[in-house]
Design a protein around this motif. Structure first.
Motif, PDB file in Angstrom:
ATOM      1  N   GLN A   1      83.226  19.792  39.410  1.00 45.62           N
ATOM      2  CA  GLN A   1      83.527  20.182  40.781  1.00 45.62           C
ATOM      3  C   GLN A   1      82.482  21.115  41.380  1.00 45.62           C
ATOM      4  OE1 GLN A   1      87.604  21.658  40.972  1.00 45.62           O
ATOM      5  NE2 GLN A   1      88.173  20.342  39.240  1.00 45.62           N
ATOM      6  N   ALA A   2      81.496  21.524  40.579  1.00 42.35           N
ATOM      7  CA  ALA A   2      80.442  22.422  41.077  1.00 42.35           C
ATOM      8  C   ALA A   2      79.605  21.717  42.134  1.00 42.35           C
ATOM      9  CB  ALA A   2      79.575  22.902  39.924  1.00 42.35           C
ATOM     10  N   GLU A   3      79.263  22.436  43.169  1.00 41.01           N
ATOM     11  CA  GLU A   3      78.467  21.861  44.265  1.00 41.01           C
ATOM     12  C   GLU A   3      77.085  22.493  44.362  1.00 41.01           C
ATOM     13  OE1 GLU A   3      80.769  22.215  47.803  1.00 41.01           O
ATOM     14  OE2 GLU A   3      82.333  20.813  47.128  1.00 41.01           O
ATOM     15  N   LYS A   4      77.027  23.824  44.331  1.00 39.67           N
ATOM     16  CA  LYS A   4      75.718  24.496  44.485  1.00 39.67           C
ATOM     17  C   LYS A   4      74.857  24.362  43.231  1.00 39.67           C
ATOM     18  CE  LYS A   4      77.407  28.501  45.581  1.00 39.67           C
ATOM     19  NZ  LYS A   4      77.456  29.931  45.970  1.00 39.67           N
ATOM     20  N   LYS A   5      75.468  24.525  42.073  1.00 36.10           N
ATOM     21  CA  LYS A   5      74.774  24.433  40.780  1.00 36.10           C
ATOM     22  C   LYS A   5      73.566  25.364  40.720  1.00 36.10           C
ATOM     23  CE  LYS A   5      76.279  19.633  40.284  1.00 36.10           C
ATOM     24  NZ  LYS A   5      75.898  18.236  40.108  1.00 36.10           N
TER      25      LYS A   5
END
Length: 310
Positions: free
Chosen positions: A171-175
């Motif tokens: 679910q991570a977006e920015k990473k």
């Protein structure tokens, strides 16, 4: 199991949901659940296979490493049954058995590298042939799966921690968060205790971003594993890599290793998820080859809670 590869029948009884209430495995509970499950499991697999106990040539059982109470249930049952049937009982090393989960999928190819990644152990081996391997590196402290379990506890997630970390990391977006990996020089050893401490510090500063912290932890563990596999391939230019153990079910790790396989032109072998985690089929597979080599447990041999690979 027939001929080390043909799985005739298998079944599974899991007490994971019971242990989840405590946030981890409780040894006494594990032993009790083993004692309750072992007869129904044997009956179920015999029914599924349409075989009887008299059809068996040998019995394989996990001898260690693991929780002594649970091991004692299995070993006592196997040795008693073996004595009653007058057939050999083969003690199997739990970690080595994980490698043979790959034999359930396809014929094994040697020589090869083998990466064992589980909740309690992380090892890198040169697998020369059946029952022949050399330990190249192992964890000096925490294992890869243990790092995930501890990371999950830091983030307040459920047990077991590996699947929870993987679920959240997706679910991570920015990473954009990163965690360090241990530098152990020219060795092929691993160390994951530092990443646990670093995860605690990262979580303190980014407790509003659990997905990003989970992703950073997962990537740090994967990077450490892949880095040592690459180093091993430089020293031992084999054409096959076998991955085994519960952490091999992690899809991000599988993708990273398959990418490495494409870059290095080697075959990456990872068992189906059902055979990545602990299962009886892999124990039977290794047991077959030990049986063929004339190995069996002596009358006074018992389980080993601590059972080094070498």
């Amino acid at each position: 199991m027939e001929d080390g590869r043909h799985l005739i029948a298998t079944t599974l009884s899991s007490s994971a949901q019971i242990h989840a209430k405590y946030g981890g495995v409780v040894p006494e509970v594990a032993a009790r659940e083993h004692a309750l499950a072992i007869l129904p499991v044997v009956d179920a697999v015999l029914t599924e296979s349409s075989l009887t106990l008299q059809d068996l040539d040998a019995i394989a059982v996990t001898q260690g490493p693991g929780l002594l109470g649970a091991l004692l249930v299995g070993v006592t049952f196997a040795k008693t049954l073996g004595a009653a049937l007058n057939i050999p009982v083969i003690g199997v090393h739990h970690l080595e058995a994980h490698l043979y989960a790959n034999a359930l999928v396809d014929a094994l190819h040697f020589p090869a590298l083998a990466l064992l990644v589980s909740g309690g152990h992380t090892s890198l081996l040169l697998w020369r042939d059946y029952l022949q391997w050399e330990l190249l590196g192992e964890t000096r402290d925490d294992a890869a799966g243990e790092a995930f379990d501890k990371g999950a506890r830091i983030l307040g997630l459920g047990y077991p921690g590996g699947p929870e970390i993987e679920r959240l990391a997706r679910q991570a977006e920015k990473k954009s968060l990163h965690l360090p990996i241990a530098n152990l020089g020219d060795t092929l050893d691993f160390s994951f205790s530092g990443v646990k401490t670093a995860t605690q510090a990262l979580w303190k500063d980014h407790s509003d971003e659990p997905e990003e912290v989970a992703y950073a932890l997962q990537q740090a563990v994967i990077k450490a594993l892949v880095k040592n596999v690459e180093k091993a391939l430089n020293r031992y230019p084999v054409e096959h890599l076998y991955v085994a153990g519960g952490v091999s079910a992690n899809q991000a790790l599988a993708e990273a290793l398959r990418h490495l396989g494409q870059v290095r032109n080697i075959h990456i072998h990872i068992p189906p998820t059902a055979y990545c985690t602990d299962n009886a089929a892999m124990v039977a597979a290794l047991g077959y080859y030990l049986w063929q080599a004339g190995k069996s447990m002596g009358p006074f041999e018992g389980p080993h809670a601590v059972f080094p690979l070498v």
